[in-house]
Design an enzyme around this catalytic site. Structure first.
Site, PDB file in Angstrom:
ATOM      1  N   GLU A   8      -1.098  -8.573   5.032  1.00  0.00           N
ATOM      2  CA  GLU A   8      -0.980  -8.742   6.486  1.00  0.00           C
ATOM      3  C   GLU A   8      -2.341  -8.670   7.169  1.00  0.00           C
ATOM      4  OE1 GLU A   8      -0.530  -5.977   4.938  1.00  0.00           O
ATOM      5  OE2 GLU A   8      -1.052  -4.256   6.203  1.00  0.00           O
ATOM      6  N   HIS A  38      -3.477  -5.416   1.123  1.00  0.00           N
ATOM      7  CA  HIS A  38      -2.814  -5.658   2.409  1.00  0.00           C
ATOM      8  C   HIS A  38      -2.809  -7.140   2.771  1.00  0.00           C
ATOM      9  CE1 HIS A  38      -2.346  -1.531   4.114  1.00  0.00           C
ATOM     10  NE2 HIS A  38      -3.308  -1.248   3.245  1.00  0.00           N
ATOM     11  N   CYS A  45       0.834  -1.207   0.000  1.00  0.00           N
ATOM     12  CA  CYS A  45       0.000   0.000   0.000  1.00  0.00           C
ATOM     13  C   CYS A  45       0.871   1.261   0.000  1.00  0.00           C
ATOM     14  CB  CYS A  45      -0.983  -0.046   1.168  1.00  0.00           C
ATOM     15  SG  CYS A  45      -2.313   1.159   0.978  1.00  0.00           S
TER      16      CYS A  45
END
Lengths: 193, 277
Positions: B226, B224, B93
């Site tokens: 994560e 994302h 990002c």
């Protein structure tokens, strides 16, 4: 009648974006010796059609003060002008230059307009403003951000070249203020200080 | 020198990022050592690191343009040199925006800005967009996607206002495609690359969601992973196999702590070797 109208807006308080840009240009891109000042404005230009020049400016002035997309009087100064009429608003552009450098040094303020390559965005502003106006039509809306870059340079052309080096991000070590893959710039004017 | 990252993943904390701790946690979840590297530490500490992750957030408050101020930071001298020497580098990002503004992605002309991550273009709205989307893994030599199969569909969240990959240089786009640098595209749940919103959440050219360098060790990724590294993070109503697994795991804490769809991005580091400048 048709009038070419310009609106310049800047923050009343310290502009942290411009401060960060200045620090980055000086400390990370080594423009320290040439950069004398950096000011950022929001900018709109348009053709406006109405009955009289004062009436057009008065109506646009009324509309922009109602719409935070253009100016918020709690935090902005603005200048609305067109057709040689007395400008509206509280931004004195003619006084809005940094102090000059040493007396024997030439410096130029270069006004660079940065626009996104997205006509729909400008049309959106025209529609938004047009929706608030009574008896005035706007067209050919142009908007973006103006960076007033003041540089020490021996000539106007050298100042423009230097300002463009600060503007256009060509590589990690070159330029900062626009990415040429979605933004464009034009020089609106220069002033010798 | 305060810290050494030899053999560990360094998650670079620029002022204003906000995903560094969860990113480090996602790396630790696959068994690698990971720690936060503050942008103003001595970059010599990065020598020998297993990998570098530039996490999501708002470095320098997105001032001027998302990622551009961090891209000019001195720590990026070290990141650039290590990336060029083969160290795995992942920008997520805002980290992807930093890599693009630094010219490490696409990296065809090293450190030259050949791409932009421009403001989103979406139907009937503008600005920030946050939602779960699907990625399709494209044929590529990208290190970070090597544990996904060609054409595999991976659900992950996006959360950005400036994620539209674009370039004014058609030659660069062609070279990226020819060189297998388009690592991931936005797609629907079946894997079809539909160019319109919301499948393509930001108007990215050719639905590009992730671009790697030619060598495959550097990846700029707008979504994302994560935030999709644990099964518990997957929405139950997503409507795909991951949602079915998530629903089946309800009430089973051990299963919920299991692998989510984004974890293999980090697991790819398992066989990676760190590098030095």
């Amino acid at each position: 009648m048709k009038l070419a109208v310009e609106l310049w807006v800047r923050l009343k308080v310290i502009d942290l974006v411009a401060q960060t840009a200045r620090i980055t240009l000086v400390d990370k891109l080594d423009f320290g010796e040439r950069l004398r000042g950096l000011t950022r404005y929001s900018y709109w230009a348009m053709d406006a059609e109405g009955e009289t020049a004062p009436g057009i400016l008065e109506e646009i002035d009324r509309a922009i003060r109602l719409d935070g997309a253009f100016t918020n009087q709690n935090k902005h100064l603005y200048r609305l002008s067109g057709g040689g009429e007395p400008p509206r608003g509280d931004l004195a552009l003619e006084k809005d230059y940094p102090a000059g450098g040493a007396p024997d040094e030439t410096a130029f303020a270069v006004d660079c307009l940065v626009r996104e390559l997205r006509p729909d965005r400008e049309a959106g502003f025209a529609s938004r403003l047009g929706g608030r106006l009574r008896g005035v039509k706007v067209s050919r809306m142009k908007c973006g951000e103006i960076w007033r870059i003041t540089v020490g340079a021996p000539s106007e052309s050298a100042a423009i070249a230097e300002a463009e080096r600060m503007l256009v991000s060509r590589s990690r070590r070159e330029g900062l203020l626009l990415n040429p893959h979605y933004q464009r710039h034009e020089i609106l004017g220069t002033k010798r200080l | 020198m305060a810290n050494s990252f030899t053999g560990a993943v360094a998650v670079v904390q620029f002022p204003g990022v906000n995903c560094e701790y969860e990113t480090a946690a996602a790396a630790r979840a696959v068994g690698v050592s990971a720690a936060i590297f503050r942008w103003n530490e001595d970059p010599a500490a990065l020598d020998g690191c297993l990998g570098i992750v530039l996490p999501g957030g708002f470095s320098y408050q997105d001032r001027i343009r998302a990622g551009v101020v961090a891209a000019k930071d001195r720590v990026m001298d070290a990141v650039s040199a290590l990336a060029r020497a083969g160290t795995p580098v992942l920008g997520i990002c805002n980290g992807a925006q930093v890599l693009v503004e630094a010219g490490l992605i696409p990296g065809i002309h090293w450190e030259k800005v050949d791409l932009a991550l421009a403001p989103n273009v979406m139907a009937d709205r503008e600005g920030y967009y946050c939602n779960w989307i699907y990625l399709r893994r494209e044929p590529t030599n990208c290190l970070w996607t090597k544990l996904y199969g060609d054409g595999e569909v991976v659900p992950v969240p996006v959360a950005h206002a400036e994620g539209r990959f674009t370039t004014e240089d058609a030659g660069v786009l062609e070279e990226m495609k020819r060189g297998g640098q388009v690592a991931l595209r936005y797609c629907d749940a079946s894997g079809a690359v539909v160019p319109s919103f919301p499948v393509n959440p930001n108007g990215s050219v050719e639905n590009i969601a992730g671009v790697c360098n030619r060598e495959g060790n550097v990846l700029a990724l707008m979504p994302h992973p994560e935030r999709a590294a644990w099964l518990r993070q997957v929405p139950e109503d997503l409507g795909d196999r991951w949602a079915r697994r998530r629903r089946a795991a309800a009430g089973d804490q051990a299963a919920l702590e299991g692998e989510g769809p984004g974890r293999r991005f980090f697991a790819a580091l398992g066989g990676a070797k760190g590098g030095s400048r």
